[in-house]
Every structure is written in C-alpha cells, then in structure tokens.
Design a protein around this motif. Structure first.
Motif, short mmCIF file in Angstrom:
data_model
loop_
_atom_site.label_atom_id
_atom_site.label_comp_id
_atom_site.label_asym_id
_atom_site.label_seq_id
_atom_site.Cartn_x
_atom_site.Cartn_y
_atom_site.Cartn_z
N UNK A 19 0.85 -1.18 0.00
CA UNK A 19 0.00 0.00 0.00
C UNK A 19 0.89 1.24 0.00
N UNK A 20 0.46 2.24 -0.74
CA UNK A 20 1.12 3.55 -0.74
C UNK A 20 0.16 4.54 -0.11
N UNK A 21 0.68 5.32 0.84
CA UNK A 21 -0.12 6.36 1.48
C UNK A 21 0.50 7.71 1.15
N UNK A 22 -0.33 8.62 0.65
CA UNK A 22 0.12 9.97 0.28
C UNK A 22 -0.85 10.96 0.91
N UNK A 33 1.96 16.15 3.89
CA UNK A 33 3.11 15.87 3.05
C UNK A 33 3.66 14.47 3.22
N UNK A 34 2.93 13.59 3.90
CA UNK A 34 3.44 12.25 4.17
C UNK A 34 3.47 11.40 2.91
N UNK A 35 4.58 10.70 2.72
CA UNK A 35 4.76 9.74 1.63
C UNK A 35 5.37 8.49 2.23
N UNK A 36 4.68 7.36 2.12
CA UNK A 36 5.19 6.12 2.69
C UNK A 36 4.56 4.93 1.99
N UNK A 37 5.23 3.78 2.10
CA UNK A 37 4.71 2.56 1.50
C UNK A 37 5.00 1.39 2.43
N UNK A 95 10.15 3.84 -0.67
CA UNK A 95 9.40 4.62 -1.65
C UNK A 95 10.03 6.00 -1.69
N UNK A 96 10.10 6.58 -2.86
CA UNK A 96 10.72 7.89 -2.99
C UNK A 96 9.85 8.81 -3.81
N UNK A 97 9.68 10.04 -3.35
CA UNK A 97 9.01 11.05 -4.16
C UNK A 97 10.10 11.83 -4.90
N UNK A 98 9.95 11.94 -6.21
CA UNK A 98 10.96 12.60 -7.01
C UNK A 98 10.31 13.19 -8.25
#
Length: 319
Positions: A108-111, A116-120, A176-179
C-alpha cells in the motif's frame, strides 16, 4: 484591502473546518477510537466520510515509454522484485491510498497532501493480504488509513495502528521515494506508470492543494508548533528500531555529495538531489532503506522530542 480580505477569508475557512471537525468527531466516521494510543487532541475529522476519498484498489499502468509528463512533475516510486512503478502525484492527491500488488507481494502507498506524508508498506498482517481505505480522519493533519478487516486506524509515516483491534501493530515498510518524473524515467525506463484510468471521475489535471503547498497556512490546528523551519519544509525520516531521526531537506541541501550518518551505531548513506527534491537512503550493503517523508509541522507535532539532523556549519553556504 486585498490582504485584509484574504485574512478574513482564511479565518472563515479555518472556522468552517473547525466546525466540521467538531461535528464529525461525535461518531468519528464509525471508527472505534476508545483505545486511541496517542493524545486525543491530535485527532480531527477531515470533513470527508469514510471512503469519501476513494482508495485505489485496481490500479492500471502503462510502460514508462508510453507516458508523457512534464519532467518536473512529481511521482512516488517503488521498486519491488525488480519491477519499478511510478505513481503520479496528480493521481495520488485525489485518492491518498493505493492498494497494489507486484507478483505475490501486496503493498500500500499512502500519500497525505495535508501533512506531506509519503510512505509505503507491505499490505499483509498475520500472513494475510489486507486492503486499506481512507478513513476521513486525520492525526496531526495527516491522513489516517484503515484496514478493511479490523477497521484499525494507521499513521502514515510510522505505519503503526493507533486505534482499533490492531493498536500497537506496525506494518513492514517498503522503500518509496518522491521525485521528479524526469529523474524517475531516466532511472527506470523499463518501468510502469499509474494512469488516470481509475474508474473514478476526478479532474486529475487540477491540483486542489497547489496554493496550500505554496504557503505556510495550515488547514487544521496542530500542537506543538515549531518555527525552527518553514511549516511545510519536507523532512526525511529514518526509523531505526524505536529511534527516529528527521532530516529537513534544507539541511540535506548543505551536502553536495552523499554522506553517512549513524543511528544507534548503524550507518546510513543519504543522497539528496536538490534538482529533483528527492532523497535516497541505503544501508551498509548498499540496499535501499525505507525512509518516509513528511512536512516539518506534522512531524514535529507528533515527535517534538525526536532528534533532528543539523548539517555541520562547515558544510553550510555562507551568506
């Protein structure tokens, strides 16, 4: 005059949101929060019913080479079993939770656009696959996901259940990376990209949080606040056992090359890209380390005593 009107408009919006939060708090969207593991002041109703923001459960993808996006557009990327997948922010902001599977691995990916949370995380509990939804509740302004089986509520960055039958349990994190899209497609030209064919009618080309990201105003009050950094300064979080360390991007920008930091004696190599506003963390063997990100205000409110990395003075540019 315009500034005064703007302040009144902002005040009215906050008042309205506060009314929604108090009204929704009576039933908390049907979730049992009687055993809430954190201070109740951080819990608010976000103004949406349970599943009012629909999580994605059957995402569709296209090869990277068949997708056209601006190089600067934001994506969240994961690599599992050698397959790279990118999830455009333009889609994530309308759903906040994506249930996906690569091979036999559900995740699961949570955004959370507000915090501003980004996690998997691996979407399995007690050996069984679990599907997650959007609760409509927030903690310290961050999206609270819930698992459809037990209806427990989960923090996005920590991956920990804070209310419901699974309180205290923790999900296994996945890197997981936000880019930027330009960075991701260059690294993974053979990968896949989530497309906007979701089965939901949403204006995916419009960002409802564009103004929010660009200013310092908060939609919901959180405590404690700190003016050490801009409220929406992104911070990387490394979780080592029960130890947390936050790395504000403004501190990471002082390093023009990868550097190593130690937490509980464990070395972590941190590589920050100013151009792509992204961070990658690896362990002593060069393997990716799950390291979620979140806005400073939300992280500090939940972890006011956690250690915060400060770049050595010699590495910071002089003015």
């Amino acid at each position: 005059m315009r500034g005064t009107a703007g302040r009144w408009l902002a005040a009215g919006l906050l008042l309205a949101l506060g009314t929604v939060a108090r009204a929704g708090a009576e039933d908390w969207n049907g979730f049992d929060v009687s055993n809430l593991a954190l201070p109740p002041a951080g819990l608010v109703h976000g103004g949406q019913p349970r599943n009012g923001i629909p999580a994605l459960t059957a995402p569709k993808f296209k090869p990277v080479g068949e997708v056209s996006m601006g190089f600067e557009e934001r994506v969240v990327g994961v690599v599992i079993n050698g397959l790279a997948r990118a999830y455009p922010r333009a889609v994530l902001v309308w759903h906040e939770v994506v249930n996906d599977r690569i091979g036999g691995q559900p995740f699961v990916i949570v955004y959370s656009p507000l915090s501003g949370a980004v996690a998997s995380y691996r979407a399995s509990l007690d050996g069984q696959a679990v599907e997650f939804g959007v609760s409509g509740l927030l903690y310290n302004s961050g999206t609270l996901a819930f698992d459809q089986g037990s209806e427990s509520l989960w923090l996005p960055v920590e991956g920990t259940a804070i209310a419901g039958p699974r309180t205290g349990q923790r999900l296994q994190a996945i890197p997981a990376v936000e880019t930027s899209w330009g960075d991701w497609q260059q690294r993974y030209p053979q990968g896949e990209v989530l497309i906007a064919d979701t089965g939901h009618d949403r204006p995916y080309g419009r960002d409802p949080y564009a103004d929010y990201m660009a200013n310092s105003e908060l939609r919901f009050a959180v405590e404690p606040l700190s003016d050490r950094y801009h409220p929406k300064e992104p911070v990387l979080v490394i979780i080592d056992a029960d130890s947390y360390r936050a790395y504000p991007f403004v501190e990471l920008a002082a390093h023009d090359a990868p550097f190593t930091d130690r937490i509980n004696g464990t070395p972590y190599t941190i590589e920050f890209s100013y151009a792509d506003q992204s961070v990658r963390v690896t362990d002593a063997k060069g393997q990716p380390v799950a390291s979620p990100t979140e806005y400073w205000f939300a992280w500090h409110a939940g972890h006011p005593k956690a250690r915060v990395y400060t770049a050595p003075a010699k590495d910071k540019p002089t003015r």
